[in-house]
Design a protein around this motif. Structure first.
Motif, PDB file in Angstrom:
ATOM      1  N   GLY A 279      48.940  30.404  82.631  1.00 11.77           N
ATOM      2  CA  GLY A 279      49.531  30.811  83.905  1.00 11.77           C
ATOM      3  C   GLY A 279      48.608  30.481  85.060  1.00 11.77           C
ATOM      4  N   GLY A 280      49.140  30.488  86.241  1.00 10.28           N
ATOM      5  CA  GLY A 280      48.370  30.136  87.421  1.00 10.28           C
ATOM      6  C   GLY A 280      48.274  28.626  87.563  1.00 10.28           C
ATOM      7  N   THR A 281      47.389  28.187  88.427  1.00  5.11           N
ATOM      8  CA  THR A 281      47.222  26.761  88.659  1.00  5.11           C
ATOM      9  C   THR A 281      45.750  26.393  88.703  1.00  5.11           C
ATOM     10  OG1 THR A 281      47.269  27.084  91.056  1.00  5.11           O
ATOM     11  CG2 THR A 281      49.362  26.561  90.000  1.00  5.11           C
ATOM     12  N   THR A 282      45.477  25.132  88.432  1.00  2.00           N
ATOM     13  CA  THR A 282      44.129  24.592  88.567  1.00  2.00           C
ATOM     14  C   THR A 282      44.202  23.364  89.465  1.00  2.00           C
ATOM     15  OG1 THR A 282      44.351  23.147  86.646  1.00  2.00           O
ATOM     16  CG2 THR A 282      43.460  25.358  86.251  1.00  2.00           C
ATOM     17  N   THR A 283      43.124  23.097  90.163  1.00  2.00           N
ATOM     18  CA  THR A 283      43.060  21.930  91.036  1.00  2.00           C
ATOM     19  C   THR A 283      41.913  21.045  90.582  1.00  2.00           C
ATOM     20  OG1 THR A 283      43.863  23.255  92.875  1.00  2.00           O
ATOM     21  CG2 THR A 283      42.849  21.160  93.427  1.00  2.00           C
ATOM     22  N   ARG A 284      42.203  19.748  90.444  1.00  2.00           N
ATOM     23  CA  ARG A 284      41.169  18.775  90.083  1.00  2.00           C
ATOM     24  C   ARG A 284      41.204  17.651  91.097  1.00  2.00           C
ATOM     25  NH1 ARG A 284      43.873  19.096  84.994  1.00  2.00           N
ATOM     26  NH2 ARG A 284      44.371  16.889  85.204  1.00  2.00           N
ATOM     27  N   GLY A 285      40.065  16.996  91.293  1.00  2.00           N
ATOM     28  CA  GLY A 285      40.012  15.899  92.254  1.00  2.00           C
ATOM     29  C   GLY A 285      39.061  14.806  91.827  1.00  2.00           C
ATOM     30  N   ALA A 286      39.298  13.610  92.353  1.00  2.00           N
ATOM     31  CA  ALA A 286      38.426  12.462  92.129  1.00  2.00           C
ATOM     32  C   ALA A 286      38.259  11.738  93.458  1.00  2.00           C
ATOM     33  CB  ALA A 286      39.027  11.529  91.075  1.00  2.00           C
ATOM     34  N   ASN A 287      37.089  11.149  93.681  1.00  3.24           N
ATOM     35  CA  ASN A 287      36.804  10.418  94.921  1.00  3.24           C
ATOM     36  C   ASN A 287      36.365   8.995  94.611  1.00  3.24           C
ATOM     37  OD1 ASN A 287      37.228  12.735  96.516  1.00  3.24           O
ATOM     38  ND2 ASN A 287      35.144  13.415  96.112  1.00  3.24           N
TER      39      ASN A 287
END
Length: 192
Positions: free
Chosen positions: A127-135
């Motif tokens: 449940g809930g959300t996760t945030t991932r990123g790449a640059n």
């Protein structure tokens, strides 16, 4: 096909106005800012079919260096509808130069370089959300026009290509292909 249609409409709208509508543009000096919305597509292998199409937004601000040159910063974002329940997005944060071939004409060419960003807002297993990123490295190229609407307000159709390069070893769910192009057609307002 959709992008070509949107781009053609935007450029026709700009060229439909008589040259007097573009004359005496406030490009002598000072600040300018613009915001716009539109759509586009990504060439990333991460997306397929209709997932390649999405909405686009840009914001830019800068200074006027002369009759034919503006320098500034631009943030451009492209995001499709949800993909497998997740919300991906691509964007570039760039330093840009807008070059006007004519001192009184509406058309401009744009080039820029800066940071490429891939982001994913994903559903977490519990449940809930996760945030991932790449640059990575981001490059911009484009063309547009400024069509006078008022004393210091311009309608600005744009066609842009964003190039994004992500170094190997980044999260593959964000940037499975090392290089990616995003093609955009937007319509905005520019203020001087």
């Amino acid at each position: 096909m959709r992008l070509a249609f949107l781009g053609g409409l935007a450029l026709l709208a700009a060229l439909a106005f008589p040259p007097e509508a573009h004359a005496q543009r406030a490009r002598q000096g000072g600040l300018w800012a613009g915001l716009g919305l539109g759509g586009g597509l990504s060439t990333s292998s991460e997306f397929s079919g209709s997932e390649r199409w999405g909405g686009a937004f840009y914001g830019r601000i800068g200074g006027v260096l002369g009759q034919r040159v503006r320098l500034g910063a631009e943030f451009t974002v492209w995001a499709p509808t949800k993909v497998n329940g997740d919300s991906p997005a691509r964007g570039n944060l760039s330093l840009v130069a807008l070059l006007y071939p004519s001192a009184t004409g509406p058309l401009f060419l744009k080039a820029g370089a800066g940071l490429a960003i891939a982001a994913l807002l994903a559903q977490a297993p519990l449940g809930g959300t996760t945030t991932r990123g790449a640059n990575g490295l981001g490059l911009n190229a484009g063309a547009g026009a400024d069509v006078r609407l008022g004393a210091s307000v311009f309608l600005t159709p744009n066609l842009d290509v964003l190039y994004q390069y992500f170094p190997a070893g980044q999260d593959p769910s964000l940037a499975p292909s090392v290089a990616n192009f995003v093609l955009l057609a937007t319509l905005g307002l520019t203020f001087h």
